[in-house]
Design a protein around this motif. Structure first.
Motif, PDB file in Angstrom:
ATOM      1  N   GLU A  62      81.146  12.435  68.361  1.00  0.00           N
ATOM      2  CA  GLU A  62      81.333  12.299  67.260  1.00  0.00           C
ATOM      3  C   GLU A  62      80.176  12.115  66.327  1.00  0.00           C
ATOM      4  O   GLU A  62      80.014  12.666  65.443  1.00  0.00           O
ATOM      5  N   THR A  63      79.092  11.342  66.848  1.00  0.00           N
ATOM      6  CA  THR A  63      77.858  11.306  66.286  1.00  0.00           C
ATOM      7  C   THR A  63      77.154  12.666  66.198  1.00  0.00           C
ATOM      8  O   THR A  63      76.589  13.136  65.212  1.00  0.00           O
ATOM      9  N   ALA A  64      77.218  13.392  67.344  1.00  0.00           N
ATOM     10  CA  ALA A  64      76.526  14.530  67.451  1.00  0.00           C
ATOM     11  C   ALA A  64      77.305  15.526  66.410  1.00  0.00           C
ATOM     12  O   ALA A  64      76.852  16.591  65.962  1.00  0.00           O
ATOM     13  N   ALA A  65      78.635  15.651  66.093  1.00  0.00           N
ATOM     14  CA  ALA A  65      79.082  16.224  65.083  1.00  0.00           C
ATOM     15  C   ALA A  65      78.766  16.036  63.813  1.00  0.00           C
ATOM     16  O   ALA A  65      78.729  16.705  62.953  1.00  0.00           O
ATOM     17  N   LYS A  66      78.560  14.727  63.694  1.00  0.00           N
ATOM     18  CA  LYS A  66      78.105  14.350  62.244  1.00  0.00           C
ATOM     19  C   LYS A  66      76.603  14.710  62.069  1.00  0.00           C
ATOM     20  O   LYS A  66      76.267  15.285  60.894  1.00  0.00           O
ATOM     21  N   ALA A  67      75.777  14.907  63.033  1.00  0.00           N
ATOM     22  CA  ALA A  67      74.728  15.389  63.010  1.00  0.00           C
ATOM     23  C   ALA A  67      74.610  16.913  62.606  1.00  0.00           C
ATOM     24  O   ALA A  67      73.680  17.197  62.067  1.00  0.00           O
ATOM     25  N   ARG A  68      75.374  17.519  63.275  1.00  0.00           N
ATOM     26  CA  ARG A  68      75.568  19.041  63.207  1.00  0.00           C
ATOM     27  C   ARG A  68      75.870  19.266  61.549  1.00  0.00           C
ATOM     28  O   ARG A  68      75.417  20.284  60.943  1.00  0.00           O
ATOM     29  N   ALA A  69      76.847  18.299  61.219  1.00  0.00           N
ATOM     30  CA  ALA A  69      77.505  18.888  59.886  1.00  0.00           C
ATOM     31  C   ALA A  69      76.139  18.372  58.961  1.00  0.00           C
ATOM     32  O   ALA A  69      76.027  19.191  57.956  1.00  0.00           O
ATOM     33  N   ALA A  70      75.432  17.478  59.234  1.00  0.00           N
ATOM     34  CA  ALA A  70      74.438  16.875  58.199  1.00  0.00           C
ATOM     35  C   ALA A  70      73.289  17.992  58.273  1.00  0.00           C
ATOM     36  O   ALA A  70      72.965  18.476  57.301  1.00  0.00           O
ATOM     37  N   ALA A  71      73.232  18.648  59.546  1.00  0.00           N
ATOM     38  CA  ALA A  71      72.086  19.523  59.638  1.00  0.00           C
ATOM     39  C   ALA A  71      72.663  20.773  58.707  1.00  0.00           C
ATOM     40  O   ALA A  71      71.642  21.476  58.150  1.00  0.00           O
ATOM     41  N   ALA A  72      73.717  21.023  58.996  1.00  0.00           N
ATOM     42  CA  ALA A  72      74.627  22.334  58.266  1.00  0.00           C
ATOM     43  C   ALA A  72      74.339  21.978  56.607  1.00  0.00           C
ATOM     44  O   ALA A  72      73.854  23.009  55.957  1.00  0.00           O
ATOM     45  N   GLU A  73      74.630  20.955  56.282  1.00  0.00           N
ATOM     46  CA  GLU A  73      74.531  20.478  54.748  1.00  0.00           C
ATOM     47  C   GLU A  73      73.029  20.594  54.376  1.00  0.00           C
ATOM     48  O   GLU A  73      72.966  21.010  53.211  1.00  0.00           O
ATOM     49  N   ALA A  74      72.107  20.233  55.149  1.00  0.00           N
ATOM     50  CA  ALA A  74      70.754  20.177  54.745  1.00  0.00           C
ATOM     51  C   ALA A  74      70.116  21.735  54.592  1.00  0.00           C
ATOM     52  O   ALA A  74      69.674  22.166  53.857  1.00  0.00           O
ATOM     53  N   ASP A  75      70.926  22.346  55.720  1.00  0.00           N
ATOM     54  CA  ASP A  75      70.629  23.936  55.583  1.00  0.00           C
ATOM     55  C   ASP A  75      71.043  24.499  54.305  1.00  0.00           C
ATOM     56  O   ASP A  75      70.221  25.351  53.618  1.00  0.00           O
ATOM     57  N   VAL A  76      72.244  24.260  53.849  1.00  0.00           N
ATOM     58  CA  VAL A  76      72.746  24.584  52.671  1.00  0.00           C
ATOM     59  C   VAL A  76      71.902  24.202  51.334  1.00  0.00           C
ATOM     60  O   VAL A  76      71.697  25.263  50.583  1.00  0.00           O
ATOM     61  N   LYS A  77      71.717  22.846  51.527  1.00  0.00           N
ATOM     62  CA  LYS A  77      71.061  22.399  50.402  1.00  0.00           C
ATOM     63  C   LYS A  77      69.484  23.070  50.245  1.00  0.00           C
ATOM     64  O   LYS A  77      69.030  23.469  49.126  1.00  0.00           O
ATOM     65  N   SER A  78      68.878  23.418  51.543  1.00  0.00           N
ATOM     66  CA  SER A  78      67.538  23.800  51.639  1.00  0.00           C
ATOM     67  C   SER A  78      67.798  25.573  50.908  1.00  0.00           C
ATOM     68  O   SER A  78      66.752  25.961  50.179  1.00  0.00           O
ATOM     69  N   ALA A  79      68.793  26.130  51.232  1.00  0.00           N
ATOM     70  CA  ALA A  79      69.031  27.428  50.818  1.00  0.00           C
ATOM     71  C   ALA A  79      69.331  27.324  49.040  1.00  0.00           C
ATOM     72  O   ALA A  79      68.819  28.273  48.600  1.00  0.00           O
ATOM     73  N   GLN A  80      69.956  26.254  48.804  1.00  0.00           N
ATOM     74  CA  GLN A  80      70.170  26.172  47.367  1.00  0.00           C
ATOM     75  C   GLN A  80      68.816  25.975  46.700  1.00  0.00           C
ATOM     76  O   GLN A  80      68.656  26.599  45.655  1.00  0.00           O
ATOM     77  N   ALA A  81      68.255  25.233  47.275  1.00  0.00           N
ATOM     78  CA  ALA A  81      66.644  24.610  46.699  1.00  0.00           C
ATOM     79  C   ALA A  81      65.963  26.040  46.550  1.00  0.00           C
ATOM     80  O   ALA A  81      65.157  26.149  45.531  1.00  0.00           O
ATOM     81  N   ALA A  82      65.795  26.998  47.774  1.00  0.00           N
ATOM     82  CA  ALA A  82      65.123  28.019  47.628  1.00  0.00           C
ATOM     83  C   ALA A  82      65.375  28.964  46.503  1.00  0.00           C
ATOM     84  O   ALA A  82      64.999  29.853  45.774  1.00  0.00           O
ATOM     85  N   GLY A  83      66.766  29.140  46.551  1.00  0.00           N
ATOM     86  CA  GLY A  83      67.317  29.896  45.381  1.00  0.00           C
ATOM     87  C   GLY A  83      66.985  29.465  44.159  1.00  0.00           C
ATOM     88  O   GLY A  83      66.780  30.216  42.963  1.00  0.00           O
ATOM     89  N   LEU A  84      67.065  28.107  43.850  1.00  0.00           N
ATOM     90  CA  LEU A  84      66.840  27.484  42.525  1.00  0.00           C
ATOM     91  C   LEU A  84      65.146  27.816  42.290  1.00  0.00           C
ATOM     92  O   LEU A  84      64.907  28.001  41.286  1.00  0.00           O
ATOM     93  N   GLN A  85      64.405  27.835  43.316  1.00  0.00           N
ATOM     94  CA  GLN A  85      62.977  27.953  43.114  1.00  0.00           C
ATOM     95  C   GLN A  85      62.685  29.371  42.674  1.00  0.00           C
ATOM     96  O   GLN A  85      62.108  29.580  41.812  1.00  0.00           O
ATOM     97  N   GLN A  86      63.437  30.451  43.345  1.00  0.00           N
ATOM     98  CA  GLN A  86      63.389  31.759  42.822  1.00  0.00           C
ATOM     99  C   GLN A  86      63.764  31.856  41.314  1.00  0.00           C
ATOM    100  O   GLN A  86      63.185  32.499  40.633  1.00  0.00           O
ATOM    101  N   GLN A  87      64.819  31.421  41.053  1.00  0.00           N
ATOM    102  CA  GLN A  87      65.174  31.422  39.809  1.00  0.00           C
ATOM    103  C   GLN A  87      64.134  30.605  38.719  1.00  0.00           C
ATOM    104  O   GLN A  87      64.060  31.494  37.738  1.00  0.00           O
ATOM    105  N   ALA A  88      63.827  29.674  39.326  1.00  0.00           N
ATOM    106  CA  ALA A  88      62.858  29.028  38.194  1.00  0.00           C
ATOM    107  C   ALA A  88      61.544  29.890  38.105  1.00  0.00           C
ATOM    108  O   ALA A  88      60.942  30.138  37.233  1.00  0.00           O
TER     109      ALA A  88
END
Length: 129
Positions: A62-88
């Motif tokens: 369960e903890t490993a699954a949560k870690a994978r989900a958090a990592a995926a969420e962080a990847d999504v957030k990172s991609a969103q941040a990169a996109g926002l930086q490009q927009q900026a």
């Protein structure tokens, strides 16, 4: 020696051997029984520990699954941040271009306006003199 004495000695010897064999058989059976009971106790304790280990494994999964989900969420957030930086950066570039155009318009207006005081146009007092 009389035959009856020999028969008694043989019977006593056979009985002694039978008693020794019986005692040995009883001792071996008791030892087996004791070992069976000990093995049963060990299996019971192992079964209890297996349940605990199963819960720990489930918690780890369960903890490993949560870690994978958090990592995926962080990847999504990172991609969103990169996109926002490009927009900026694009907005900043457009804003800089617009600012340059705006400054050119102000300069053009200052050049055309007779009341404007710029280094290129002389002050009003000089024109009247």
């Amino acid at each position: 020696m009389a035959t009856s004495t020999i028969i008694v000695i043989v019977v006593v010897a056979v009985v002694a051997v039978l008693i020794a064999a019986a005692l040995t058989w009883v001792a071996v059976n008791k030892r087996k029984e004791r070992r069976r009971a000990e093995a049963h106790d060990i299996r019971d304790r192992a079964a209890q520990q297996a349940h605990k280990v199963g819960r720990r494994e489930a918690l780890a999964d369960e903890t490993a699954a949560k870690a994978r989900a958090a990592a995926a969420e962080a990847d999504v957030k990172s991609a969103q941040a990169a996109g926002l930086q490009q927009q900026a950066a694009a907005h900043r570039s457009e804003a800089g271009t617009s600012r340059d155009e705006l400054n050119q318009e102000f300069e053009r207006a200052d050049r055309i306006d007779p009341d404007s005081r710029t280094p290129e146009t002389p002050p009003k007092d000089r024109e009247t003199q």
